[in-house]
Motif scaffolding. Structure first.
Motif, PDB file in Angstrom:
ATOM      1  N   TYR A 102       0.841  -1.198   0.000  1.00 21.24           N
ATOM      2  CA  TYR A 102       0.000   0.000   0.000  1.00 21.24           C
ATOM      3  C   TYR A 102       0.871   1.242   0.000  1.00 21.24           C
ATOM      4  O   TYR A 102       1.859   1.322   0.727  1.00 21.24           O
ATOM      5  CB  TYR A 102      -0.898   0.036   1.239  1.00 21.24           C
ATOM      6  CG  TYR A 102      -1.837  -1.135   1.324  1.00 21.24           C
ATOM      7  CD1 TYR A 102      -2.956  -1.211   0.500  1.00 21.24           C
ATOM      8  CD2 TYR A 102      -1.606  -2.167   2.223  1.00 21.24           C
ATOM      9  CE1 TYR A 102      -3.814  -2.288   0.568  1.00 21.24           C
ATOM     10  CE2 TYR A 102      -2.471  -3.251   2.306  1.00 21.24           C
ATOM     11  CZ  TYR A 102      -3.567  -3.309   1.482  1.00 21.24           C
ATOM     12  OH  TYR A 102      -4.412  -4.374   1.547  1.00 21.24           O
ATOM     13  N   GLU A 105      -1.283   6.698  -1.855  1.00 22.94           N
ATOM     14  CA  GLU A 105      -2.499   6.835  -2.669  1.00 22.94           C
ATOM     15  C   GLU A 105      -3.649   6.005  -2.110  1.00 22.94           C
ATOM     16  O   GLU A 105      -4.820   6.352  -2.274  1.00 22.94           O
ATOM     17  CB  GLU A 105      -2.220   6.467  -4.138  1.00 22.94           C
ATOM     18  CG  GLU A 105      -1.904   5.010  -4.416  1.00 22.94           C
ATOM     19  CD  GLU A 105      -0.446   4.617  -4.265  1.00 22.94           C
ATOM     20  OE1 GLU A 105      -0.049   3.595  -4.868  1.00 22.94           O
ATOM     21  OE2 GLU A 105       0.316   5.313  -3.543  1.00 22.94           O
ATOM     22  N   HIS A 106      -3.343   4.917  -1.423  1.00 24.06           N
ATOM     23  CA  HIS A 106      -4.381   4.065  -0.836  1.00 24.06           C
ATOM     24  C   HIS A 106      -4.994   4.685   0.420  1.00 24.06           C
ATOM     25  O   HIS A 106      -6.040   4.239   0.885  1.00 24.06           O
ATOM     26  CB  HIS A 106      -3.816   2.676  -0.514  1.00 24.06           C
ATOM     27  CG  HIS A 106      -3.435   1.916  -1.733  1.00 24.06           C
ATOM     28  ND1 HIS A 106      -2.122   1.778  -2.128  1.00 24.06           N
ATOM     29  CD2 HIS A 106      -4.184   1.290  -2.652  1.00 24.06           C
ATOM     30  CE1 HIS A 106      -2.086   1.074  -3.255  1.00 24.06           C
ATOM     31  NE2 HIS A 106      -3.327   0.767  -3.589  1.00 24.06           N
ATOM     32  N   ALA A 107      -4.332   5.692   0.970  1.00 26.45           N
ATOM     33  CA  ALA A 107      -4.837   6.395   2.154  1.00 26.45           C
ATOM     34  C   ALA A 107      -5.391   7.765   1.772  1.00 26.45           C
ATOM     35  O   ALA A 107      -5.477   8.658   2.611  1.00 26.45           O
ATOM     36  CB  ALA A 107      -3.727   6.540   3.183  1.00 26.45           C
ATOM     37  N   GLY A 108      -5.757   7.920   0.502  1.00 24.74           N
ATOM     38  CA  GLY A 108      -6.300   9.200   0.055  1.00 24.74           C
ATOM     39  C   GLY A 108      -5.279  10.320   0.148  1.00 24.74           C
ATOM     40  O   GLY A 108      -5.641  11.480   0.352  1.00 24.74           O
ATOM     41  N   TYR A 109      -4.003   9.982   0.002  1.00 23.52           N
ATOM     42  CA  TYR A 109      -2.873  10.907   0.071  1.00 23.52           C
ATOM     43  C   TYR A 109      -2.664  11.497   1.458  1.00 23.52           C
ATOM     44  O   TYR A 109      -1.913  12.451   1.617  1.00 23.52           O
ATOM     45  CB  TYR A 109      -2.966  11.998  -1.006  1.00 23.52           C
ATOM     46  CG  TYR A 109      -2.900  11.413  -2.387  1.00 23.52           C
ATOM     47  CD1 TYR A 109      -1.701  10.961  -2.923  1.00 23.52           C
ATOM     48  CD2 TYR A 109      -4.059  11.251  -3.148  1.00 23.52           C
ATOM     49  CE1 TYR A 109      -1.645  10.381  -4.182  1.00 23.52           C
ATOM     50  CE2 TYR A 109      -4.007  10.671  -4.405  1.00 23.52           C
ATOM     51  CZ  TYR A 109      -2.799  10.245  -4.911  1.00 23.52           C
ATOM     52  OH  TYR A 109      -2.752   9.675  -6.158  1.00 23.52           O
ATOM     53  N   LEU A 110      -3.310  10.921   2.456  1.00 24.93           N
ATOM     54  CA  LEU A 110      -2.976  11.277   3.840  1.00 24.93           C
ATOM     55  C   LEU A 110      -1.696  10.546   4.193  1.00 24.93           C
ATOM     56  O   LEU A 110      -1.580   9.346   3.953  1.00 24.93           O
ATOM     57  CB  LEU A 110      -4.077  10.845   4.803  1.00 24.93           C
ATOM     58  CG  LEU A 110      -5.392  11.587   4.763  1.00 24.93           C
ATOM     59  CD1 LEU A 110      -6.401  10.935   5.707  1.00 24.93           C
ATOM     60  CD2 LEU A 110      -5.180  13.045   5.130  1.00 24.93           C
ATOM     61  N   ALA A 117      -4.676   8.006   8.239  1.00 26.27           N
ATOM     62  CA  ALA A 117      -3.972   7.276   7.169  1.00 26.27           C
ATOM     63  C   ALA A 117      -3.826   5.810   7.552  1.00 26.27           C
ATOM     64  O   ALA A 117      -4.111   4.913   6.743  1.00 26.27           O
ATOM     65  CB  ALA A 117      -2.606   7.910   6.915  1.00 26.27           C
ATOM     66  N   ALA A 120      -7.192   4.043   7.430  1.00 27.34           N
ATOM     67  CA  ALA A 120      -7.597   3.727   6.053  1.00 27.34           C
ATOM     68  C   ALA A 120      -6.912   2.454   5.561  1.00 27.34           C
ATOM     69  O   ALA A 120      -7.568   1.560   5.002  1.00 27.34           O
ATOM     70  CB  ALA A 120      -7.280   4.901   5.125  1.00 27.34           C
TER      71      ALA A 120
END
Length: 180
Positions: A102, A105-110, A117, A120
């Motif tokens: 991961y 990008e998989h954490a919505g950029y957090l 993050a 997510a």
């Protein structure tokens, strides 16, 4: 990264280097600061800063064997992108040892160290934090996993003593060998 900051913000090298360091310290990553302070699109940044040579990285068969011997799911979670992490794993001879990779990008950029993050990624993967361990080179990225019930291992040349760090090692392969 400094060059990208220079180009994106139209600043000189000393200012760009200062902002890069400031955003890393304040937000966890330079990218997070660029996104929050300047509305920078993460995709071009991540493509640019990860376009590097991996020629200096060498395979580590001993580390690979110790990782393979670990019980349970093995995942990689990085503040870089998943494709970048895959390139690093490949260069180190560690491809195929992990159940999932991961990226930010998989954490919505957090970025790590933000708890959201981790939440997510752990939700996406189905991680049961009470039976998991987080290995990390940045001690601040171990705070949230610790609070979520994970065991934490700081992997770095110098120890960082903090309540949220359960173990420290400067020899990951040796540490994993002891777990067996």
């Amino acid at each position: 990264m400094t060059k990208y900051v220079m180009d994106a913000l139209g600043v000189d090298q000393p200012r760009a280097d200062h902002l890069r360091k400031q955003y890393w310290a304040q937000y966890g990553t330079t990218l997070a600061g660029l996104m929050r302070e300047h509305n920078v699109d993460p995709a071009p940044y991540l493509i640019d800063v990860h376009d590097i040579s991996f020629a200096e990285l060498e395979p580590d068969p001993l580390l690979a064997a110790h990782i393979l011997a670990l019980p349970g799911r093995r995942i990689v979670y990085t503040n870089g992108t998943a494709p970048y992490a895959e390139n690093v794993l490949n260069a180190r001879g560690l491809s195929g040892l992990f159940d999932a990779v991961y990226g930010v990008e998989h954490a919505g950029y957090l970025p790590k160290p933000e708890r959201a993050a981790f939440e997510a990624i752990f939700t996406l993967d189905g991680v049961t934090t009470e039976t998991a361990a987080m290995f990390e080179d940045d001690p601040r990225n171990l705070q949230a996993p610790h609070e979520m019930g994970m065991k934490t291992v700081h992997v770095a040349p110098e120890a960082h003593n903090a309540d949220h760090i359960h173990h420290h090692t400067d020899d990951l392969s040796g540490f994993l060998k002891k777990l067996r």
